[in-house]
Design an enzyme around this catalytic site. Sequence first.
Site, short mmCIF file in Angstrom:
data_model
loop_
_atom_site.label_atom_id
_atom_site.label_comp_id
_atom_site.label_asym_id
_atom_site.label_seq_id
_atom_site.Cartn_x
_atom_site.Cartn_y
_atom_site.Cartn_z
N SER A 26 60.57 -2.51 86.77
CA SER A 26 60.90 -2.52 88.19
C SER A 26 59.93 -1.64 88.96
O SER A 26 59.39 -0.67 88.43
CB SER A 26 62.32 -2.00 88.42
OG SER A 26 62.58 -1.79 89.79
N TYR A 55 68.78 4.37 87.55
CA TYR A 55 68.11 3.08 87.34
C TYR A 55 66.59 3.27 87.31
O TYR A 55 65.91 2.72 86.44
CB TYR A 55 68.51 2.13 88.47
CG TYR A 55 67.96 0.73 88.35
CD1 TYR A 55 68.54 -0.20 87.50
CD2 TYR A 55 66.86 0.33 89.11
CE1 TYR A 55 68.04 -1.49 87.41
CE2 TYR A 55 66.36 -0.96 89.02
CZ TYR A 55 66.95 -1.86 88.17
OH TYR A 55 66.45 -3.14 88.08
#
Length: 323
Positions: A218, A231
């Site tokens: 990501s 995250y």
Amino acid sequence: MPTGSEAANEARKQRKIQKSVDRKDASKPKSADAHSMQAAARKYPAPPFPKQHHPKPGEEWKIEPPPMYDAPFYIGSKKLDGKVALITGGDSGIGRAVAVLFAREGADIAVSYLSEDRDAEATKKAVEAEGRKCILLPGDVTERDYCRKAVAETVKKFGRLDVLVNNAAFQIHSAEFKDLTEEHFDTTLKTNLYGYFYMAQEAVPHMKPGSAIINTGSVTGIDGSKELIDYSMTKGGIHAFTRALSGNLISKGIRVNAVAPGPVWTPLNPSEKEAEDVSKFGEKTPMKRPAQPEEIAPAYVFLASSHCSSYITGEVLPIIGGY
């Protein structure tokens, strides 16, 4: 040195330029959609989206507008002919789009997912529409026993395993660092790190030279996100895991790479953000919109296919809309 008259003239000139720019700024349309970049054969939706907030783990069939995954203008060319791919989180979002394009390139697909049966059945139907076989493997990637069984069932059904796509993820914001609970933190790490580790460790003994592992990272693993500390931490870990594992497996002929997307319109985000934030999702990217899953999936084909990327391993490929 400039005289008072010269300085006044310079100031007037600067104000004149400023007024001209201000007029142009004021005349620009304010709609985010009017500014969204559209570089494909069909138009992709841009914010504002309908306000919505869905319960975890998120189901694609509930999302409005529906994520676009079928890539009607993508033409397969047997890049994965006869291969078998196991895709975690393959029921929806990026995972579903990858499953469809892998099938279009000639691969049979095993779809690992948590509990979203309706989405998984839709993915299976889409894969079969491409003329390939698909099996569904519901279960929890945070449990090693499930990962072992998922890999074993894939090999039993199809006789081989050539591509592992680690894509399943857990993400939910925590605006204040002090509010990030141990349970929340643990769930994120267990899903995003342990799940990738377990699946890779179970898959590697069945993989032959020419096989590939592709991890979904990501942009948050590159830049961080103040409301997604846990995250971001796991995605940065996935990038490091990718580079380290690639070196470990290079002697076995197994390539390991990662794709690091920016904002993508998938069930992950409408179930992570508040409804107001969902409506604005992706508007801050240079393209003024989130990616659709079908725009990300070709990168996975590229990294899976030895025809395209036989000399590429240990790379993290950002697809972030112009950041």
